[in-house]
Scaffold this active site. Structure first.
Site, PDB file in Angstrom:
ATOM      1  N   HIS A 130       0.834  -1.203   0.000  1.00 55.77           N
ATOM      2  CA  HIS A 130       0.000   0.000   0.000  1.00 55.77           C
ATOM      3  C   HIS A 130       0.876   1.263   0.000  1.00 55.77           C
ATOM      4  CE1 HIS A 130      -3.366   2.645   1.292  1.00 55.77           C
ATOM      5  NE2 HIS A 130      -2.389   3.270   1.927  1.00 55.77           N
ATOM      6  N   GLU A 131       1.880   1.266   0.855  1.00 54.10           N
ATOM      7  CA  GLU A 131       2.733   2.459   0.970  1.00 54.10           C
ATOM      8  C   GLU A 131       3.495   2.727  -0.328  1.00 54.10           C
ATOM      9  OE1 GLU A 131       2.447   4.557   3.347  1.00 54.10           O
ATOM     10  OE2 GLU A 131       1.129   3.289   4.533  1.00 54.10           O
ATOM     11  N   HIS A 134       1.524   4.480  -2.974  1.00 49.65           N
ATOM     12  CA  HIS A 134       1.522   5.951  -2.893  1.00 49.65           C
ATOM     13  C   HIS A 134       2.736   6.546  -3.617  1.00 49.65           C
ATOM     14  CE1 HIS A 134      -1.945   6.599  -0.371  1.00 49.65           C
ATOM     15  NE2 HIS A 134      -1.463   5.933   0.659  1.00 49.65           N
ATOM     16  N   GLU A 189      -6.130   6.900  -1.468  1.00 50.96           N
ATOM     17  CA  GLU A 189      -6.080   5.742  -0.570  1.00 50.96           C
ATOM     18  C   GLU A 189      -6.631   4.482  -1.237  1.00 50.96           C
ATOM     19  OE1 GLU A 189      -4.356   5.508   1.890  1.00 50.96           O
ATOM     20  OE2 GLU A 189      -4.027   7.588   2.408  1.00 50.96           O
TER      21      GLU A 189
HETATM   22 ZN   LIG Z   1      -2.279   5.298   2.457  1.00 53.20          ZN
END
Ligand SMILES: [Zn+2]
Length: 270
Positions: A130-131, A134, A189
């Site tokens: 997830h990170e 980004h 997100e």
């Molecule tokens: Zn996030």
């Protein structure tokens, strides 16, 4: 274990800010009268400033050494992903009580030991996935740009200059803090969640871990570890909903296996 250090010593920071403001005021007024331009901010600027922020945080927080079990575990899990999807990634563990992980525009991934205590290998990969989503989507570029602007404006009174300038030690601490505090949009997100799911699927990891990781985050947000966790939750709300979104996709892909009730481990996962 210590708490993560986010900003430079406050007294120094405050004094520095007052001084700098006086000195730079003339310059700022001049620049405004000439017509201040929007800040030019390239990918290279984002990388450079992110690296400076991370260097600052590495210097001010307890980084686990090479012999640490945390470092060895993260190495085992993540070293093969150092060149993931066109990104050049580096990683370290902070031995702190805060429960968090983040990645920056320069490809630095930092995972907190207290998060590692709670997550299985696959869940950690889902969170890191997830990170880095980004990073890939350039959300971290937006974050560092905002963090830089905030730090530079606080100290100098105005970000009237159109180019990125060198920051003082105090400003670096403020920028690092602002970067860690950065809030991404809901859309960013869910795109990072999608990236995480795809990352897991692409490498043959169990995608159910995306679901269980979010379930654990949801438990944390309502549980006793809340205070250490607030920072991460404030930037990642709706964990339950996000777990359900991952479940839905896994069912659609035929990859869902019922994990049973998700609970927080009572002893650290190694
Ligand atoms: Zn996030």
């Amino acid at each position: 274990m210590k708490k993560i250090i986010l900003t430079a010593a406050l007294s120094v920071a405050t004094l520095g800010a007052v001084q700098a403001q006086k000195i730079n005021l003339g310059k700022a007024v001049n620049a405004v009268s000439k017509g201040a331009q929007a800040l030019t901010f390239s990918n290279e600027d984002a990388k450079k400033l992110s690296k400076e922020s991370v260097d600052w945080m590495d210097a001010h927080n307890p980084v686990a050494d090479k012999k640490s079990a945390y470092t060895k575990r993260l190495h085992r899990l993540f070293d093969k992903h150092k060149n993931e999807d066109g990104m050049e990634l580096n990683y370290k563990v902070y031995e702190v009580v805060d429960i968090n992980a983040f990645a920056c525009a320069d490809g630095s991934v930092r995972v907190f030991s207290s998060l590692m205590d709670l997550m299985t290998d696959n869940e950690l990969l889902a969170i890191i996935g997830h990170e880095i989503g980004h990073v890939k989507n350039e959300d971290t570029k937006d974050a560092i740009k905002a963090a830089y602007t905030r730090a530079a404006v606080q100290e100098a009174g105005a970000a009237a200059s159109g180019v990125v300038r060198k920051l003082s030690e105090t400003e670096l601490g403020e920028m690092a803090n602002a970067m860690l505090d950065a809030k991404h949009s809901k859309k960013q997100e869910s795109q990072a969640d999608e990236y995480s799911y795809n990352f897991m699927k692409k490498h043959g990891y169990d995608v159910v871990a995306v679901y269980t990781a979010f379930k654990k985050l949801a438990l944390l947000s309502s549980g006793e570890k809340q205070s250490n966790f607030q920072k991460m939750m404030s930037s990642h709300p709706d964990s339950d909903k996000r777990a359900e979104a991952a479940k839905k996709r896994a069912i659609k892909d035929g990859l869902w296996k019922e994990p049973g009730e998700v609970t927080l481990p009572t002893t650290p996962i190694k």
